[in-house]
Design an enzyme around this catalytic site. Structure first.
Site, PDB file in Angstrom:
ATOM      1  N   GLU A 187       0.790  -1.224   0.000  1.00  0.00           N
ATOM      2  CA  GLU A 187       0.000   0.000   0.000  1.00  0.00           C
ATOM      3  C   GLU A 187       0.827   1.281   0.000  1.00  0.00           C
ATOM      4  O   GLU A 187       0.419   2.275  -0.591  1.00  0.00           O
ATOM      5  CB  GLU A 187      -0.939   0.013   1.227  1.00  0.00           C
ATOM      6  CG  GLU A 187      -2.121  -0.921   1.119  1.00  0.00           C
ATOM      7  CD  GLU A 187      -3.111  -0.490   0.061  1.00  0.00           C
ATOM      8  OE1 GLU A 187      -3.493   0.699   0.025  1.00  0.00           O
ATOM      9  OE2 GLU A 187      -3.497  -1.347  -0.767  1.00  0.00           O
ATOM     10  N   SER A 453     -49.600 -29.992  21.066  1.00  0.00           N
ATOM     11  CA  SER A 453     -49.803 -30.699  22.334  1.00  0.00           C
ATOM     12  C   SER A 453     -48.704 -30.445  23.349  1.00  0.00           C
ATOM     13  O   SER A 453     -48.823 -30.858  24.508  1.00  0.00           O
ATOM     14  CB  SER A 453     -49.921 -32.204  22.079  1.00  0.00           C
ATOM     15  OG  SER A 453     -51.143 -32.497  21.445  1.00  0.00           O
TER      16      SER A 453
END
Length: 759
Positions: A187, A453
C-alpha cells in the site's frame, strides 16, 4: 665586427612530385558563412579591405617568420585539417540557432516562473478555502475507536466479537512483524520516509491512470487513508481530498509513524463487517491477528484494495492471486526472505466458513439484544461472560444440522431451533437456525409458533391444582363443546383413561374436556405463572396449543418441573467487565420463586416421564436410563413439530418446521424432535451426576391400561410396571394434532373447524 652570414631559407620537404598539389588549409572567403547583407556585409568588406591594405603596406616578414609559417602550414596538413573543421562546425552550430529562439526560451522561463507562482498562490487559496470548513485545529483529535464486545463461553472460550468493529484493538508490538510490513509493502512502500503524502507515488499513479485511460491506481498514503477513515466521508470530491491532505499533514506532525500505523491497522475496513486486522483474522481464519501466518497476513493486506472482490471467503482464487502479489512486494522490500515467500505461496491461506455459519453467532446476537438492559451505553471495550456451555452448544448445532440434512427432502423440513436451560434458567445452548450465514433470524428466541400438544402440560397442571390426580379417569370419546368438536390424531377413541395415560398418548378429547372443566382462563394463567410470556387466547382451543409461543419461553416454563417448582427467568449473561478487569455487572438475582407446589410437581413428573417410557416420546428415551420427562407437540397440518423435555439437570426444547409456515410431510413431535432431543441430551449429560425428577419416588408406577377401541365400555385393568400395553395405532394418537371434528358447527366457533392441537 664581421657581418653575420646570410641564413639560407629552409627547404621544406614535399610529398609527391608537384608541390603545387599541396592542400591549402587556409580558409578562403568561400569557406566562411555568408553574413547578413546589411551590417555584416559591410563589416566583412571592411575587414577584407583592411587586410589587403595591411598586406601591401606592412613590412616584409623575415625569413624566420616565413619559415615558421611554412612549418605551421606543413605541420597542420594532418592534424590541423581536422581541427579547422571542428572549429568550423562549432561556429556553424552556434550560428544555426536563430536569435529569436533564445528570446522565446528566456521569455518561456520567465512566464513559467510567473505562472508557477500564481499556481502556488491559487493552490494555497483553494486549500485554505476548503480547510476553512474543518473545525479549529485546537479541536482536532483522533476519535476513540468504537468499543468491542468480546463474548465468551462459560469456560472462557471466545464465542464472538460484536460492535462496530468486530474485533479487538491490538498493539503494534503484539502483531507479528510481517503483518504491518505486508500492508506497507503493498500500500505505501515509502511510508517510513514521506511526510504524509508521497509525491513519487502520486506522479506514478497519475502517469499510470493517464496512459491507461482509466483510474487504475491511487496515490493515497496510509496516513491519508487513516485521515479519511477517521474524520471524513468516503465521497469523491475535491473538497474531501484537500481536507484529507491537510489532516494527513496534521497526523504526521502529531503522531509517530508507529502510532499512525497502529491506528490504521485497528480501524481499516477489511470486508464482511470486519474493521481492523484482528476482526478480519477472526472473520476469515478463526484466530487472533496475533497468531496469523505469513500467507494469512498477505491475504489480509491484499483485501485493502477491494475487500469484497478479494475476500477469501467469497473469491478464494482471486484472494490467492492477490496474496502472491503482496508476497512478491514483501520480498522486493526485504521484509521476508525468498524461502519464506516460497513457503507462503506453496501453502496459501484458507478461509474457514464456520465463522459465518456457526450457531454461536445466534448467541452473540441475542447477547447484544439484551446487553443494553444491563450496562446502557458502552464507552470502551468490554468482556461479556455468558452461561453458554461450549460443548453443549456444539452438540446442539451438530444434532440439528444432521437431522435437517437427513430429512430435508424426506419430511419437508428446512429449519429448526434448539435451546437448553439449566435448573436456574441459565441458557446453556441456543441454536437459532440451520445456518447463520443463510439466515440470521434467531428462531430459538424470537420465532413464535403453535406448540400443539406441547402446551398440554399446563392444562394437566391446572387440573391437578383443581383437585385431580394422575389416576383420575376421563372419557376419551367424541365431544362437542359449544359447537367445537376436537378429534384425536388417529380418529380413534379409547374410552376411560387416566390423566397419566391421556397425557402420554396426547389424547386431544381429554385435554379439551379438562380445559372446559377448569376454564380456559385458568389454563392461560397457569402457563403465564410458569413462564410463558406471549399473549394467549383464552378459549378452549388453547388446550391444544393454538396460541403461539417461542422455544425459549416454553422451555423456561418447563423448567419448574425439573427444579422442584421454582419459576425461572431465562438469562444468558453472568458478568460484564471491562478489559482491565472492572466489573460492570454480575448476576445475583433470583427467579420467580415457587410457582408450583411440590406435590403437583411430583405428579406432573410422574405423568410426563410416561411419555418417554410408553407414550409419543419414546424416541427421546435416554441411553443411560436417566430419569426424564417431556411432551411432544405437532401443530395444525404438521406445520410445527416439537419435543420439550427435561431431566433433573437440564431442560431442552426442540422445534422443526419451515419459515414460510408451510406444512411438512407429516413430521410429528415424536419423530424428528424427539430423536434430536435425545442426541443433544445424551451429550449434554456426559459427566453430570444422575438426578431424579423432583417428587417422583423411585418405585414402579401403577396406572390404568387403556383399552382398544373395540373394548370401550368394559372395565379397565391395572398393571404395575411403568410400561403399559399399547393399543394398535395408539402410539402417536395425539401426536399429529387435534382435529376440530367433522360435525355440525354453528356460530363463531365454526371458525375453529380447522384448528389442530395435539402433539
Amino acid at each position: 665586427m664581421a657581418s653575420r652570414a646570410k641564413r639560407q631559407p629552409r627547404i621544406e620537404p614535399t610529398f609527391g612530385e608537384d608541390s603545387s598539389s599541396l592542400l591549402d588549409l587556409r580558409l578562403g572567403p568561400q569557406d566562411r558563412t555568408a553574413a547578413p547583407a546589411s551590417k555584416s556585409g559591410s563589416k566583412s568588406k571592411s575587414r577584407k579591405a583592411g587586410s589587403t591594405s595591411r598586406k601591401k603596406t606592412g613590412p616584409k616578414k623575415s625569413a624566420k617568420s616565413q619559415s615558421g609559417k611554412s612549418r605551421g602550414s606543413t605541420g597542420n596538413r594532418r592534424g590541423g585539417r581536422s581541427g579547422a573543421k571542428r572549429r568550423s562546425r562549432k561556429r556553424k552550430s552556434r550560428i544555426r540557432i536563430p536569435a529569436f529562439v533564445g528570446r522565446v526560451f528566456k521569455r518561456g522561463v520567465y512566464w513559467s516562473a510567473v505562472a508557477g507562482i500564481w499556481c502556488v498562490i491559487a493552490a494555497v487559496c483553494v486549500i485554505g478555502y476548503y480547510a476553512a470548513y474543518l473545525p479549529p485545529t485546537s479541536e482536532w483529535q483522533v476519535p476513540a475507536r468504537p468499543p468491542n464486545v468480546k463474548i465468551v463461553a462459560l469456560n472462557g472460550d471466545l464465542l464472538a466479537n460484536r460492535g462496530d468493529t468486530g474485533g479487538e484493538a491490538v498493539r503494534l508490538e503484539q502483531l507479528p512483524p510481517y503483518l504491518p510490513n505486508a500492508v506497507i509493502a503493498i500500500e505505501d512502500r515509502r511510508f517510513r520516509s514521506h511526510f504524509g503524502i508521497d509525491p513519487i507515488g502520486l506522479a506514478r499513479a497519475a502517469y499510470t491512470n493517464f496512459t491507461s485511460g482509466r483510474v487504475s491506481q491511487g496515490g493515497s498514503t496510509l496516513t491519508q487513508q487513516l485521515a479519511k477513515n477517521l474524520f471524513l466521508e468516503p465521497d469523491r470530491t475535491i473538497k474531501r481530498k484537500i481536507q484529507e491532505l491537510v489532516l494527513a499533514f496534521w497526523l504526521e506532525a502529531e503522531y509517530s509513524k508507529d502510532e499512525i500505523l497502529e491506528m490504521y491497522l485497528n480501524r481499516v475496513y477489511l470486508g464482511s463487517g470486519a474493521y481492523g486486522v484482528d476482526a478480519a483474522a477472526r472473520r476469515y481464519f478463526g484466530k487472533s491477528a496475533r497468531l496469523m501466518t505469513v500467507a494469512e497476513a498477505a491475504t489480509i493486506a491484499g483485501l485493502l484494495k477491494a475487500p469484497s472482490r478479494y475476500s477469501p471467503a467469497r473469491n478464494p482464487d482471486l484472494a490467492e492471486d492477490r496474496a502472491q502479489l503482496v508476497l512478491a512486494a514483501m520480498h522486493e522490500e526485504g521484509f521476508i526472505s525468498s524461502n519464506e515467500a516460497k513457503t507462503a505461496i506453496a501453502a496459501p491461506a484458507k478461509a474457514i466458513r464456520r465463522h459465518t455459519t456457526a450457531s454461536e453467532n445466534y448467541v452473540a446476537d441475542y447477547v447484544m439484544d439484551v446487553l443494553p438492559h444491563f450496562v446502557g451505553s458502552i464507552e470502551g471495550d468490554i468482556i461479556v461472560d455468558t452461561t453458554i456451555d461450549a460443548s453443549m452448544q456444539q452438540a446442539a448445532e451438530g444434532a440439528l444440522r444432521a437431522t435437517l440434512a437427513e430429512n430435508r427432502q424426506k419430511l419437508g423440513v428446512t429449519q429448526g431451533a434448539i435451546v437448553t436451560l439449566d435448573t436456574a434458567g441459565a441458557i446453556k445452548a441456543m441454536v437459532g437456525g440451520a445456518d447463520y450465514a443463510e439466515s440470521q433470524f434467531n428462531r430459538a428466541a424470537y420465532a413464535k409458533r403453535q406448540p400443539g400438544s406441547a402446551f398440554k402440560p399446563f392444562v394437566y397442571l391446572a387440573a391437578l391444582e383443581n383437585g385431580m390426580t394422575p389416576q383420575t379417569v376421563r372419557q376419551d370419546q367424541p365431544i362437542t363443546i359449544g359447537g367445537w368438536s376436537p378429534k384425536n390424531y388417529t380418529k380413534e377413541h379409547y374410552g376411560p383413561v387416566t390423566l397419566t395415560r391421556s397425557l402420554s398418548l396426547s389424547i386431544n378429547t381429554v385435554a379439551a374436556r379438562l380445559a372446559h372443566e377448569v376454564g380456559a382462563g385458568t389454563v392461560a394463567s397457569t402457563a403465564k405463572r410458569l413462564g410463558v410470556t406471549s399473549d394467549l387466547n383464552k378459549n378452549l382451543s388453547l388446550a391444544l396449543g393454538t396460541s403461539e409461543v417461542t422455544p425459549l419461553e416454553i422451555a423456561s416454563a418447563y423448567v419448574p418441573f425439573s427444579n422442584g417448582g421454582y419459576g425461572v427467568l431465562p438469562h444468558i449473561i453472568r458478568r460484564i467487565k471491562t478489559v482491565d478487569g472492572k466489573t460492570l455487572y454480575s448476576r445475583s438475582g433470583d427467579g420467580r420463586g415457587r410457582v408450583v407446589q411440590r406435590r403437583d410437581v411430583g405428579n406432573m413428573n410422574l405423568m410426563m416421564s410416561e411419555t418417554l417410557l410408553t407414550g409419543t416420546g419414546r424416541k427421546a428415551r435416554l441411553d443411560s436410563g436417566r430419569p426424564a420427562g417431556g411432551k411432544t407437540g405437532t401443530s395444525q397440518d404438521f406445520r410445527d413439530a416439537w419435543f420439550i423435555g427435561y431431566t433433573g439437570n437440564l431442560t431442552t426444547a426442540v422445534w422443526f418446521g419451515n419459515d414460510d409456515n408451510s406444512p411438512t410431510k407429516k413430521a410429528t413431535g415424536g419423530s424428528l424432535p424427539a430423536a434430536t432431543w435425545k442426541a443433544v441430551m445424551d451429550v449434554a449429560h456426559q459427566g453430570l451426576p444422575v438426578a431424579d425428577l423432583p417428587g417422583v419416588p423411585n418405585l414402579p408406577v401403577s396406572v390404568a391400561a387403556p383399552r382398544k377401541p373395540q373394548e370401550q365400555g368394559q372395565p379397565q385393568t391395572a398393571v404395575s410396571s411403568g410400561r403399559h400395553p399399547i393399543p394398535p395405532g395408539s402410539i402417536g394418537g395425539g401426536d399429529g394434532g387435534a382435529s376440530g371434528g367433522s360435525g355440525e358447527r354453528r356460530g363463531p366457533l365454526g371458525l375453529l373447524r380447522n384448528i389442530f392441537g395435539g402433539g
